[in-house]
Structures are given as C-alpha cells and as structure tokens.
Design a protein around this motif. Sequence first.
Motif, PDB file in Angstrom:
ATOM      1  N   VAL A 207      -4.104  31.056 -13.146  1.00  0.00           N
ATOM      2  CA  VAL A 207      -2.897  31.362 -12.632  1.00  0.00           C
ATOM      3  C   VAL A 207      -2.465  32.277 -11.486  1.00  0.00           C
ATOM      4  O   VAL A 207      -1.863  32.045 -10.441  1.00  0.00           O
ATOM      5  CB  VAL A 207      -1.943  31.831 -13.859  1.00  0.00           C
ATOM      6  N   LEU A 208      -3.211  33.449 -11.555  1.00  0.00           N
ATOM      7  CA  LEU A 208      -3.244  34.445 -10.532  1.00  0.00           C
ATOM      8  C   LEU A 208      -3.655  33.740  -9.107  1.00  0.00           C
ATOM      9  O   LEU A 208      -2.937  34.275  -8.158  1.00  0.00           O
ATOM     10  CB  LEU A 208      -3.972  35.639 -10.865  1.00  0.00           C
ATOM     11  N   THR A 209      -4.701  33.196  -9.399  1.00  0.00           N
ATOM     12  CA  THR A 209      -5.503  32.755  -8.041  1.00  0.00           C
ATOM     13  C   THR A 209      -4.543  31.848  -7.313  1.00  0.00           C
ATOM     14  O   THR A 209      -4.277  31.699  -6.007  1.00  0.00           O
ATOM     15  CB  THR A 209      -6.833  32.255  -8.306  1.00  0.00           C
ATOM     16  N   ILE A 210      -4.293  30.772  -8.215  1.00  0.00           N
ATOM     17  CA  ILE A 210      -3.372  29.535  -7.736  1.00  0.00           C
ATOM     18  C   ILE A 210      -2.008  30.197  -6.970  1.00  0.00           C
ATOM     19  O   ILE A 210      -1.457  29.887  -5.907  1.00  0.00           O
ATOM     20  CB  ILE A 210      -3.212  28.641  -8.470  1.00  0.00           C
TER      21      ILE A 210
ATOM     22  N   TYR B 198      -0.788  29.927  -3.084  1.00  0.00           N
ATOM     23  CA  TYR B 198       0.581  29.228  -2.899  1.00  0.00           C
ATOM     24  C   TYR B 198       1.604  30.286  -2.425  1.00  0.00           C
ATOM     25  O   TYR B 198       2.611  29.826  -1.762  1.00  0.00           O
ATOM     26  CB  TYR B 198       1.026  28.471  -4.098  1.00  0.00           C
ATOM     27  N   ALA B 199       1.447  31.475  -2.701  1.00  0.00           N
ATOM     28  CA  ALA B 199       2.324  32.578  -2.280  1.00  0.00           C
ATOM     29  C   ALA B 199       2.275  32.798  -0.801  1.00  0.00           C
ATOM     30  O   ALA B 199       3.401  32.906  -0.095  1.00  0.00           O
ATOM     31  CB  ALA B 199       2.099  33.771  -2.775  1.00  0.00           C
ATOM     32  N   THR B 200       1.077  32.390  -0.249  1.00  0.00           N
ATOM     33  CA  THR B 200       0.809  32.285   1.212  1.00  0.00           C
ATOM     34  C   THR B 200       1.667  31.333   1.964  1.00  0.00           C
ATOM     35  O   THR B 200       1.971  31.305   3.035  1.00  0.00           O
ATOM     36  CB  THR B 200      -0.559  32.306   1.687  1.00  0.00           C
ATOM     37  N   TYR B 201       1.874  30.092   1.252  1.00  0.00           N
ATOM     38  CA  TYR B 201       2.628  28.779   1.868  1.00  0.00           C
ATOM     39  C   TYR B 201       4.293  29.168   1.548  1.00  0.00           C
ATOM     40  O   TYR B 201       4.998  29.067   2.557  1.00  0.00           O
ATOM     41  CB  TYR B 201       2.323  27.642   1.059  1.00  0.00           C
ATOM     42  N   THR B 202       4.520  29.783   0.495  1.00  0.00           N
ATOM     43  CA  THR B 202       5.898  30.002   0.106  1.00  0.00           C
ATOM     44  C   THR B 202       6.379  30.889   0.889  1.00  0.00           C
ATOM     45  O   THR B 202       7.512  31.123   1.449  1.00  0.00           O
ATOM     46  CB  THR B 202       6.278  30.339  -1.430  1.00  0.00           C
ATOM     47  N   ALA B 203       5.479  31.953   1.414  1.00  0.00           N
ATOM     48  CA  ALA B 203       5.895  33.188   2.335  1.00  0.00           C
ATOM     49  C   ALA B 203       6.546  32.467   3.645  1.00  0.00           C
ATOM     50  O   ALA B 203       7.538  32.858   4.061  1.00  0.00           O
ATOM     51  CB  ALA B 203       4.648  34.150   2.649  1.00  0.00           C
ATOM     52  N   GLU B 204       5.963  31.687   4.240  1.00  0.00           N
ATOM     53  CA  GLU B 204       6.296  30.917   5.365  1.00  0.00           C
ATOM     54  C   GLU B 204       7.579  30.221   5.186  1.00  0.00           C
ATOM     55  O   GLU B 204       8.438  30.379   5.949  1.00  0.00           O
ATOM     56  CB  GLU B 204       5.166  29.791   5.901  1.00  0.00           C
ATOM     57  N   VAL B 205       7.741  29.429   3.913  1.00  0.00           N
ATOM     58  CA  VAL B 205       9.236  28.942   3.513  1.00  0.00           C
ATOM     59  C   VAL B 205      10.269  29.838   3.752  1.00  0.00           C
ATOM     60  O   VAL B 205      11.194  29.810   4.230  1.00  0.00           O
ATOM     61  CB  VAL B 205       9.031  28.210   2.186  1.00  0.00           C
ATOM     62  N   TYR B 206       9.866  31.119   2.938  1.00  0.00           N
ATOM     63  CA  TYR B 206      10.851  31.934   2.861  1.00  0.00           C
ATOM     64  C   TYR B 206      11.296  32.472   4.450  1.00  0.00           C
ATOM     65  O   TYR B 206      12.610  32.621   4.949  1.00  0.00           O
ATOM     66  CB  TYR B 206      10.730  33.176   2.106  1.00  0.00           C
ATOM     67  N   ARG B 207      10.341  32.844   4.912  1.00  0.00           N
ATOM     68  CA  ARG B 207      10.519  33.205   6.609  1.00  0.00           C
ATOM     69  C   ARG B 207      11.443  32.241   7.463  1.00  0.00           C
ATOM     70  O   ARG B 207      12.484  32.915   7.902  1.00  0.00           O
ATOM     71  CB  ARG B 207       9.461  33.311   7.408  1.00  0.00           C
ATOM     72  N   ALA B 208      11.242  31.026   7.198  1.00  0.00           N
ATOM     73  CA  ALA B 208      12.131  30.042   7.943  1.00  0.00           C
ATOM     74  C   ALA B 208      13.650  30.207   7.417  1.00  0.00           C
ATOM     75  O   ALA B 208      14.325  30.175   8.117  1.00  0.00           O
ATOM     76  CB  ALA B 208      11.556  28.765   7.851  1.00  0.00           C
ATOM     77  N   GLY B 209      13.621  30.255   6.059  1.00  0.00           N
ATOM     78  CA  GLY B 209      15.155  30.300   5.595  1.00  0.00           C
ATOM     79  C   GLY B 209      15.470  31.504   5.908  1.00  0.00           C
ATOM     80  O   GLY B 209      16.958  31.549   6.226  1.00  0.00           O
TER      81      GLY B 209
ATOM     82  N   PHE C 228       3.627  28.828 -14.431  1.00  0.00           N
ATOM     83  CA  PHE C 228       3.501  30.050 -14.200  1.00  0.00           C
ATOM     84  C   PHE C 228       2.987  30.548 -12.916  1.00  0.00           C
ATOM     85  O   PHE C 228       3.109  31.537 -11.986  1.00  0.00           O
ATOM     86  CB  PHE C 228       2.606  30.924 -15.266  1.00  0.00           C
ATOM     87  N   ALA C 229       1.788  29.685 -12.353  1.00  0.00           N
ATOM     88  CA  ALA C 229       1.616  29.811 -11.115  1.00  0.00           C
ATOM     89  C   ALA C 229       2.585  29.783  -9.999  1.00  0.00           C
ATOM     90  O   ALA C 229       2.728  30.462  -9.094  1.00  0.00           O
ATOM     91  CB  ALA C 229       0.298  28.824 -10.707  1.00  0.00           C
ATOM     92  N   SER C 230       3.545  28.823 -10.194  1.00  0.00           N
ATOM     93  CA  SER C 230       4.754  28.593  -9.467  1.00  0.00           C
ATOM     94  C   SER C 230       5.413  29.831  -9.301  1.00  0.00           C
ATOM     95  O   SER C 230       5.946  30.532  -8.418  1.00  0.00           O
ATOM     96  CB  SER C 230       5.607  27.719  -9.823  1.00  0.00           C
ATOM     97  N   LEU C 231       5.895  30.416 -10.593  1.00  0.00           N
ATOM     98  CA  LEU C 231       6.461  31.549 -10.420  1.00  0.00           C
ATOM     99  C   LEU C 231       5.813  32.704  -9.680  1.00  0.00           C
ATOM    100  O   LEU C 231       6.454  33.310  -8.964  1.00  0.00           O
ATOM    101  CB  LEU C 231       6.785  32.198 -12.059  1.00  0.00           C
ATOM    102  N   VAL C 232       4.645  32.817  -9.862  1.00  0.00           N
ATOM    103  CA  VAL C 232       3.825  33.927  -9.088  1.00  0.00           C
ATOM    104  C   VAL C 232       4.164  33.520  -7.654  1.00  0.00           C
ATOM    105  O   VAL C 232       4.416  34.654  -6.767  1.00  0.00           O
ATOM    106  CB  VAL C 232       2.461  33.980  -9.624  1.00  0.00           C
ATOM    107  N   ALA C 233       3.858  32.601  -7.354  1.00  0.00           N
ATOM    108  CA  ALA C 233       4.082  32.041  -6.003  1.00  0.00           C
ATOM    109  C   ALA C 233       5.377  32.359  -5.490  1.00  0.00           C
ATOM    110  O   ALA C 233       5.606  32.817  -4.138  1.00  0.00           O
ATOM    111  CB  ALA C 233       3.655  30.529  -5.684  1.00  0.00           C
ATOM    112  N   TYR C 234       6.338  32.057  -6.271  1.00  0.00           N
ATOM    113  CA  TYR C 234       7.695  32.065  -5.667  1.00  0.00           C
ATOM    114  C   TYR C 234       8.195  33.735  -5.567  1.00  0.00           C
ATOM    115  O   TYR C 234       8.558  34.117  -4.510  1.00  0.00           O
ATOM    116  CB  TYR C 234       8.939  31.486  -6.665  1.00  0.00           C
ATOM    117  N   VAL C 235       7.554  34.316  -6.372  1.00  0.00           N
ATOM    118  CA  VAL C 235       8.161  35.900  -6.319  1.00  0.00           C
ATOM    119  C   VAL C 235       7.236  36.549  -5.358  1.00  0.00           C
ATOM    120  O   VAL C 235       7.734  37.234  -4.210  1.00  0.00           O
ATOM    121  CB  VAL C 235       7.772  36.777  -7.696  1.00  0.00           C
TER     122      VAL C 235
END
Lengths: 219, 247, 250
Positions: free
Chosen positions: A93-96, A100-111, A29-36
């Motif tokens: 779940v929300l906090t994690i 991690y959304a702040t990390y995935t944001a960078e990933v998406y930016r690069a993509g 669930f935390a991963s899903l939150v981070a991805y979206v």
Amino acid sequence: MNWNWDYAWEVLPGIVGQGLLVTLEVTVFASLVAYVLGLVLALLRRSPFAVVRWIVWGFIEFVRSTPLIVQVFFMFFVLPNVGITLDPIPTGVLTIGLHYATYTAEVYRAGIEAVPKGQWEAATALSLPRGRTWVAVILPQAIPRVLPALGNYSISLLKETPILLTIGVLDIVGAAYQEGSAAFRYVEPITIAGVLFLILSYTSSLLVRRLERRVARSN
Amino acid sequence: MFDNLPEFVSTILAGLGETVGATLGGIAIAAVLSFVFGLAMLSGSRTVRVIAQIYVEIWRGTSEVVQLFWIYFVLPILVGYQIVPLMAGILVLGLNFGAYGAEIVRGAIQAVPRAQYEGAIALNLTPAQRMRRVILPQALVEMVPPFNNLFIQLLKGSALLTIIAVPEMTNQARNVLMDVYTSQAGLIWTVLLVFYLVLAVLITFGMKYLERRAGRIVGRGPSQAARDRALQVPADCGAGTGAGWVP
Amino acid sequence: MIQFDAVDKRFGDNVVLDELNFSVRPGEFVTLIGPSGSGKTTILRLLMTLEQVSGGQIWVGGECLSHTKRGETWVPADDKHQRVVRKRIGMVFQQFNLFPNMKVLQNITEAPMRVKNQNKSEATAAAEALLDRVGLADKAKAYPAQLSGGQQQRVAIARALAMQPKLMLFDEPTSALDPELVGEVLDVMKQLARDGMTMIVVTHEMGFAREVADQLVFMDAGAVVETGNPWDVLSNPQHERTKAFLSKVL
C-alpha cells in the motif's frame, strides 16, 4: 475447449471472496495515500526554497520513470534492513501510494494553476493570510476540477495491484495463481481473475465518467 | 560496502539484453497495433469499429499481470504449443500498450482540424491519399509526446516479465542477487532503478528525435495541448477524448 | 495621503514607471487615464503590493509602504510590514474576482473575520449593512455565479469596504461590464465619493470622471504628462500627447 466448470466453481470463492477483498483493500488505501501525499508533493513543489523544489522534483521524476515492481521489491527488501518490519500488504500500500502520489502531484499542480490569478490577487487585496487563502479560496476551486483525473488514476492503480503477488499478497490474481499451482490447472483461475478485473475496471470507469460529467456541469 | 558493486552491475546487466529485447519488441508490436486499431476505430464500417473497440477495452481494462499469466499459462493450452517466456512477454507488452496507443492515434487524428479534411476533399484526394498526405502527417507530430510516455510505460512494463521467469534485469536482481546479498538490498535495487532511469532517458532522446523529424514535415512541434495531455498517464495514456468526427 | 517619490518600475528591460512623482490628498477622487502600457494600472498594483518597486519609495498615510528603516538605511519592506500598511487600502478589480465557492455574504465576511478577528455576528451585521449600501441586500445568500456582472462588481466593492479602508483603488471597474450594467456600479462609486472616501480610479469613463473626480491625471509611457481639474484637462488639454489621446477616445 478444456473448461472444467466444477473446478471453476471450486476456485471461485477463494478468488472472488478473499482475493477480491484484498484487491479492494489495497486499491482503496493506496489511493488514499496517493491522494493525500500527491497534494503534499504539489504544495512542496511551490515552496519558496529552491532546494525543496529541486528535491521534490527529482524525487517525482525518479519515481515516475522507474518500474513500480522494482520499487515494491526495494521497499520489501530494504525496509527490514533498516529496522522497519511491515507486513506485505502495508508495504505494498505504501509503495503503490507513493508511486501514484507522483502522478497525482501533477494532477493537483494543473488544477491549482487553473485557478485564475485574480483569485490570488483578490485575497492579497483583502490581506487574507496565505494559509486561509489556500484552504478557503484556492483548493476548493482546484480540487473538484481534478477529481475525475484522480479517479482515473485509481483505476490504473487497481490494475497494478497484482504486482504485489510477488511479495506474497493474495489479491485476486495472487489467489488465482495459488489455486492454479495447487491443482496444476491455471485456465479457470486466471480466466476468472481476468473477467473479474474487466468487470471492476469497467464499472469504475463508468463511475468516473459520471463524475466527469457532473464536474463539467458544475463549471 | 561498494566492494560488490561491479558484480551487482554485471549481474544486472546480464539481463539487459532481455529487457531491451522485450522493450523494443513490445514497442514494435504496439506501434503497429496502435495504428491498425487506431485507424480501425475511425473506420466507416461499424463492424470494424466495434471489433477495434472490443480489443481496446479488453486489453486496457485488464491487469498486465493477468495478461502475462494468461498468455503464458492459458494460451498454450488453448492453441496447443508452448511459447517461450520472452515471446509471451513481448506479445503481452505489444497487445497491452497497443490498446493504449490505439487511443493516442485515434485522438491525434481526430484532433486534426476538420478544415484540413474538407480541404483535402475539395482537392479530390482519395480517402487513402487524404489520410497519408494530409491527416496523418499532421497527426504524427501530436502523437509523439504521448507515445514517449507510453513507451516509457512499456519499458517499466518489461520489469513485470520477471513474474513469468524471463531473465531480464529485474529478474537478475531478484532471483540471482537477493538470495545471496540480502543485506545489500538497498544498493542493488538502487543500481537497478538507476539503469531503468537511464533507459527511460534514452527512450526520451529517441522520441525527441522523432518529434523533430515529424515536426519538420509540418513545420512545427507538438501543440501545448498534446504536451499537457501526454502528462496524463497512465489512465488514458495521453489520448484524450478526441474531437468526435470521423475522417 | 499617498506619495510616490521618484518611483521606478521595470519588468526586465521594460520600463513601466520612470521616476514617477505622484500624490493624492485625503478625500480626493483621482482618475487616471492614458493609453495601455502607460503605467496607470501599475500604480494601483504597486499600492496593493501586487508588485514591488524597482526604485524610489511609496508612502501611504505617512508610513512608507515600500521600505522599512533599519538603523540609518532603507531596506525593501518585508511582507509582514507591507500587510500592516496595506490593510488601509481596498481594491476593486476589472474582473471582480469574487470567490465563486462562497456565497455573497461569506465573500464579504471572510476577510474581516480572518484578518480583523471579528466574530461571526459582528461581521455578518456589517456585511449586511454594506450590501444594503450598494443596493444588494436581498442577494446575501446567492452565489456570485448567479449574479449579473454589475451586481458582482457591487458585491466586490462591498467586500473591499468591509475592511474599512482609508483608500479605495479601482482598476477599470466597469470595463468588463455590459453597457447597461455600468451605471449601477458608477452610482455606487459616486455615493462612496460623496461619503468622503479617498479614491484612485483607472477608467475610460470620461463622463464619469468629469462629473465626480477632483483630479484627472493623464499618463503616458510611465510618467505623468498632465494633471488638473477634469473639466480643464478634458476640454482644454495643454500637452500634445494629451490632445492626441483625448481625440482618439472622446
């Protein structure tokens, strides 16, 4: 050595049963939150309004540079004060996920940056609306490329979930610690927890590496 | 609302010594282990490579919390004497981040162009001289951005030491202030977060200084590739997959 | 049909177009040649609103593309207005820029369906007709990556035509192609010209220009140096700079 197999057998179900379930639940669930949320943050970073860009940038840098455990405590203690009562697991779940959304944001930016400029220009030449350009042209090219990186972050996320035992979540390590303090014997539960994590993270990195190869091949 | 702020700040700062001590101690151990095991993974001897690989896989593949519990609760029973919590924490930080750091070192060394290695052979340098005078200086520059990130991760890891009752800053906030000032939680935790942010910025300043020193040796800064890789934390902590050749 | 009125274009300190006056009549085939940096691609990009003018005005089909009138004054046009005018123009790029995640047919039907609100069967029928026109009727279900460069560029032409433009822009359409694939694209362009399309083409293919173009424009340093019938300009250049350029490329 002091290994007691009977005791190990006794504590195993708690850890590998309920504990494992909680760990997986939090991770997924935390991963899903981070991805979206990460995608939302990445898109907001491209907002035409400078204020929005700055706020999002500041938020990302602040969250990335500070410890997750402190953020967990923050949410756990502060949310009730402002009237939001959540159980430990949703809080975690929300906090994690946010962290991690702040990390995935960078990933998406690069993509997104990796999509050739010509694609944008062709869409403009055809007068495609911006929304449609994102949905039909840009994101379908950006996202498959970043899936392995997202997968790797989920693995890191998995390894950070035990932080939640500090707010009473009985994941693998939480369950192990509870068993250990009940019987005053920590060797077996902690070792079992450790081995379990090794297995989980090794299998998931094998899966991510396979995903990496598939993505590389389709390019 | 801000009346108690001075008390909050001073209570939290009482843990600053432990936080800084754990971070610096962890960085020291991690740095040493990074080079030892990073170079070991590139060794000619297969046994050495395998041992290094095992170390890296185990310490990267397990959770830091598990490692803390293990070193603090289990190891003493196995080796016979109790370790002070702070020492256990420094040890875990060093071993854990040393494993990630080993990948950074290995990746940076493998990223040095093969031509440099061949040029050094042509000049009849011994393997040790090759490494010390040609390969490492060039690799060092590339390592700085990912290590910057790694050390900030380590600083964040020091906050986990509260779990084994080390009286560092997070512990001060959690166990000292929370019991008394639950209603002021927002302010307390925000102050703590700001302190960590400041420490992270200090680490970055320190690493920028090292980056300039390392850059002066080779006449340039880290490549954009190294900077980009450094942003990929924490999964591989900026190490990348390496070029694949063994110097 | 197209009118550039004293158009300036600057990128920072770099002046790419300097008080440019340029026009194209309906049905005309204009070829732009010149050294790189002369501003020829910039003209196309300005028409396609990929860039905005720093000064001057651009008129398309009697309507101003670059500015709108608010009361008595001209203000730079907003995106909404430019979209309306821009819809009459189609563009073909040097790198084709097909959407790799869509099949050929979908590449062509995407814009008509989304922008002109055609329904699927209308758009598909039109797309298939266009594919037939460029000689690729059998490739409708293929992905761009499965096609050769020449085939991809022909699909790109079909995709631009699907929007039924009054004017087609070509930015070095054959420069990225292997020599043996250039001919098939030029043939499609020739046919398009014969069918009466107004075309502005930036190219190095002098033979093609001589054969098909109505007007050859030589540009250098942001201004039109020489213009006229291709035969005349190519065989009898009047200006020194034109002579110098042609001697290097012919």
